[in-house]
Design a protein around this motif. Structure first.
Motif, PDB file in Angstrom:
ATOM      1  N   ALA A 295       0.927  -1.079   0.132  1.00  0.00           N
ATOM      2  CA  ALA A 295      -0.070   0.208   0.051  1.00  0.00           C
ATOM      3  C   ALA A 295       0.779   1.157   0.092  1.00  0.00           C
ATOM      4  O   ALA A 295       0.541   2.043  -0.667  1.00  0.00           O
ATOM      5  N   ALA A 296       2.048   1.391   0.790  1.00  0.00           N
ATOM      6  CA  ALA A 296       2.911   2.307   0.637  1.00  0.00           C
ATOM      7  C   ALA A 296       3.538   2.598  -0.625  1.00  0.00           C
ATOM      8  O   ALA A 296       3.632   3.673  -1.122  1.00  0.00           O
ATOM      9  N   LYS A 298       2.337   1.700  -3.331  1.00  0.00           N
ATOM     10  CA  LYS A 298       1.338   2.235  -4.344  1.00  0.00           C
ATOM     11  C   LYS A 298       1.186   3.847  -4.179  1.00  0.00           C
ATOM     12  O   LYS A 298       1.051   4.625  -5.179  1.00  0.00           O
ATOM     13  N   LYS A 299       0.975   4.176  -2.862  1.00  0.00           N
ATOM     14  CA  LYS A 299       0.914   5.574  -2.581  1.00  0.00           C
ATOM     15  C   LYS A 299       2.074   6.315  -3.134  1.00  0.00           C
ATOM     16  O   LYS A 299       1.777   7.544  -3.639  1.00  0.00           O
ATOM     17  N   GLY A 300       3.285   5.878  -2.797  1.00  0.00           N
ATOM     18  CA  GLY A 300       4.458   6.466  -3.357  1.00  0.00           C
ATOM     19  C   GLY A 300       4.532   6.633  -4.768  1.00  0.00           C
ATOM     20  O   GLY A 300       4.779   7.834  -5.331  1.00  0.00           O
ATOM     21  N   GLY A 302       1.760   6.876  -6.693  1.00  0.00           N
ATOM     22  CA  GLY A 302       0.780   7.657  -7.191  1.00  0.00           C
ATOM     23  C   GLY A 302       1.186   9.288  -6.781  1.00  0.00           C
ATOM     24  O   GLY A 302       0.996  10.073  -7.704  1.00  0.00           O
ATOM     25  N   ASP A 303       1.981   9.549  -5.545  1.00  0.00           N
ATOM     26  CA  ASP A 303       2.264  10.633  -5.573  1.00  0.00           C
ATOM     27  C   ASP A 303       3.304  11.271  -6.360  1.00  0.00           C
ATOM     28  O   ASP A 303       3.737  12.581  -6.643  1.00  0.00           O
TER      29      ASP A 303
END
Length: 305
Positions: A295-296, A298-300, A302-303
């Protein structure tokens, strides 16, 4: 062997096979004659000069002689039957053989051989432990081979040379490529291994299964000592279990975690065992960390976009 075409229209071949088989199973026949018959049957089989029916007679003779003092010669004759045509081709995938009769015959042969590990002499069990894995690879699909070996391991009591069955499992898995399919089969069989009694034997057997399916040099290195000791070791069980768990697909991880979940209600006599629950908690923690890390990431990602 040399004049099969000339004898095809005569009754010599069936008569010779019938008389030879009768001589071989007669307790009064001298051992030198019986040994000669075994060697002769092997030569005739490899000359491909007999009909399928007569080859079947010889195969039945080999199976019948397995419980006798001629065990090793019977195993040799039986494997000759398989590799020379009556067991499906060793050069083609086992599942390519369309005959269920051939498959059932091979199952009977393998099960009869594996039974010698439990009830035979020590040298007989050791011989089977070396021969059986190659036969399983050559004449059965991955599913069939694993089903036969893992099922036999579950049925083998602690006093039935379980150490030799462990070697059979290791040699089989070393010859197979450890794919997701193989790992899934191991996961499915864990529930059966949990039924083994007593608890220490169950832990030892499951540990053996994890180590055999592992690619870790460390675990591979301790396999001989683990087999020789025939004793459960909680630390090795947890290490091998976690190592095995990390190789699994997402779906198999879920099933594995559910099997060892401390809160799971199971028919296993060892469902409340502390070490099983501990393995379940360790795997749950690893899975939670993996999901959090993904999840981290994927979030990274996306950012960054």
């Amino acid at each position: 062997q040399h004049y099969s075409q000339h004898l095809a229209v005569q009754r010599f071949v069936p008569l010779a096979v019938d008389v030879s088989v009768a001589l071989g199973v007669d307790p009064a026949t001298p051992s030198s004659i019986v040994e000669c018959l075994f060697r002769s049957f092997t030569r005739v089989l490899t000359s491909f000069s007999l009909s399928h029916t007569h080859r079947g007679y010889i195969n039945s003779f080999a199976l019948r002689m397995l419980p006798s003092e001629y065990f090793l010669m019977a195993v040799g004759l039986m494997t000759t039957c398989m590799y020379s045509g009556d067991g499906g081709s060793a050069d083609t995938p086992p599942q390519a053989s369309g005959s269920s009769i051939i498959y059932m015959n091979n199952v009977e042969r393998i099960k009869t051989m594996l039974s010698k590990i439990q009830i035979g002499m020590a040298y007989e069990g050791e011989a089977v432990a070396r021969v059986a894995p190659q036969l399983l690879v050559d004449f059965f699909s991955v599913d069939q081979a694993l089903s036969l070996v893992l099922g036999e391991m579950v049925r083998t009591p602690l006093s039935g040379r379980a150490d030799l069955m462990a070697h059979v499992m290791m040699r089989l898995l070393r010859q197979l490529t450890i794919t997701d399919k193989v790992l899934s089969w191991v996961v499915m069989c864990i529930e059966n291994f949990l039924q083994i009694q007593p608890l220490d034997y169950s832990i030892w057997a499951i540990t053996i299964m994890f180590v055999c399916a592992s690619s870790s040099p460390v675990l591979q290195g301790i396999f001989p000592e683990l087999v020789a000791s025939m004793e459960a070791d909680d630390e090795i069980f947890l290490l091998s279990g976690v190592t095995f768990f990390q190789r699994l697909s997402v779906e198999d991880r879920k099933q594995f975690s559910a099997t060892f979940s401390p809160s799971r209600k199971s028919a296993s006599p060892h469902s409340g065992a502390r070490v099983f629950g501990l393995l379940g908690r360790l795997c749950a923690q690893l899975e939670a960390e993996r999901i959090k890390q993904e999840a981290a990431e994927k979030k990274g990602g996306g950012d960054a976009e």
